[in-house]
Design an enzyme around this catalytic site. Structure first.
Site, PDB file in Angstrom:
ATOM      1  N   CYS A 189      33.215 -37.455  13.353  1.00 45.89           N
ATOM      2  CA  CYS A 189      34.472 -38.169  13.538  1.00 45.89           C
ATOM      3  C   CYS A 189      34.630 -39.285  12.494  1.00 45.89           C
ATOM      4  O   CYS A 189      34.816 -38.981  11.320  1.00 45.89           O
ATOM      5  CB  CYS A 189      34.602 -38.687  14.969  1.00 45.89           C
ATOM      6  SG  CYS A 189      36.319 -39.063  15.431  1.00 45.89           S
ATOM      7  N   HIS A 218      33.608 -34.114  18.135  1.00 48.98           N
ATOM      8  CA  HIS A 218      32.450 -34.797  18.722  1.00 48.98           C
ATOM      9  C   HIS A 218      31.473 -33.775  19.312  1.00 48.98           C
ATOM     10  O   HIS A 218      31.464 -33.543  20.531  1.00 48.98           O
ATOM     11  CB  HIS A 218      32.909 -35.773  19.807  1.00 48.98           C
ATOM     12  CG  HIS A 218      33.511 -37.031  19.263  1.00 48.98           C
ATOM     13  ND1 HIS A 218      32.780 -38.170  19.024  1.00 48.98           N
ATOM     14  CD2 HIS A 218      34.785 -37.307  18.886  1.00 48.98           C
ATOM     15  CE1 HIS A 218      33.572 -39.108  18.537  1.00 48.98           C
ATOM     16  NE2 HIS A 218      34.791 -38.605  18.441  1.00 48.98           N
ATOM     17  N   GLU A 232      28.406 -34.159  19.804  1.00 49.12           N
ATOM     18  CA  GLU A 232      27.355 -34.819  20.584  1.00 49.12           C
ATOM     19  C   GLU A 232      27.664 -34.828  22.082  1.00 49.12           C
ATOM     20  O   GLU A 232      26.760 -34.974  22.906  1.00 49.12           O
ATOM     21  CB  GLU A 232      27.142 -36.251  20.077  1.00 49.12           C
ATOM     22  CG  GLU A 232      28.121 -37.292  20.549  1.00 49.12           C
ATOM     23  CD  GLU A 232      29.491 -37.227  19.876  1.00 49.12           C
ATOM     24  OE1 GLU A 232      30.399 -37.976  20.302  1.00 49.12           O
ATOM     25  OE2 GLU A 232      29.646 -36.449  18.911  1.00 49.12           O
TER      26      GLU A 232
END
Length: 249
Positions: free
Chosen positions: A110, A217, A219
């Site tokens: 990001c 994202h 993660e």
């Protein structure tokens, strides 16, 4: 055998009390620790001690943030009420170039992806949702699961790094940003494209070590997403290889 050390640059954050803190979201720490790395937080103190830090780490993760890169770094126009983090810019932009030169694996997510683009001379769309024929890439309102839910598909560039890692040419990703790549920086090549043409992933083609930047994202709940696991496992393997070379070559 020890774990590779993964440096994660913090955001500089001012709380309502007026005190500043250097912060990293736990989701990033969990993804690094969960795929075999030892997270090491790096405060956003500007361009200093890069050589000493690079000698210590085996990889660098550049995370997302609520802040945007100051537009002066890519020829953009200052926006009213824009939330910037000058200390992080001063830390990450030269750090990225130094890491590539030192053959340190890097992963940008990001804001971190945008930093990699800007570090190599690229530019950004500042408010994608205001552009004709572009999607609104901002997160939807709702609870955290809604915010991080799948937002749109991406098309992976055939035979690119991300395509080879994932093994499929299409995937669904979340979307929590209003800025994104306008013009890729020098030497950067696209790895994935959104339906509106926005570049969603890219890398420095001729870098000597692993590097990847993605606009979404991965993660978030990484262990439940095959594309996220492919990204973090590849990054972890590159960092482990760097660790082994440094300590046992």
């Amino acid at each position: 055998m020890g774990l590779p050390i993964i440096g994660i640059v913090c955001c500089r954050w001012r709380l309502e009390s007026g005190h500043f803190y250097h912060l990293v979201g736990e989701k990033y720490l969990a993804a690094i620790a969960g795929t075999g790395g030892l997270p090491l937080l790096i405060p956003a103190l500007g361009a200093r001690d890069h050589a000493q830090i690079l000698a210590l780490v085996d990889g660098l993760l550049f995370t997302g943030s609520n802040s945007n890169i100051e537009p002066e770094h890519y020829g953009g126009t200052p926006l009213a009420d824009d939330f910037n983090d000058a200390a992080r810019d001063a830390t990450t932009l030269p750090f990225i170039r130094a890491a590539i030169a030192a053959h340190i694996p890097i992963l940008g997510l990001c804001r971190g992806a945008q930093e990699i683009n800007v570090a190599f001379g690229g530019s950004l769309h500042q408010q994608i949702q205001t552009l004709d024929q572009m999607l609104d890439h901002r997160e939807p309102e709702g609870d955290i699961d809604t915010m991080y839910g799948f937002a749109h598909p991406i098309e992976l560039v055939p035979n690119g790094l991300l395509h080879r890692l994932y093994g499929q040419q299409q995937a669904m990703v979340n979307s929590l940003h209003q800025q994104g790549v306008k013009q890729l920086g020098h030497g950067l090549v696209a790895e994935a494209i959104a339906p509106d043409g926005l570049i969603e992933a890219f890398r420095l083609a001729d870098a000597p070590s692993f590097n990847l930047a993605v606009q979404w994202h991965p993660e978030w709940q990484y262990a439940d997403n095959p594309l996220s696991m492919a990204i973090f496992n590849a990054f972890a393997a590159a960092c482990q290889a760097h660790y082994q070379h440094k300590h046992f070559a």
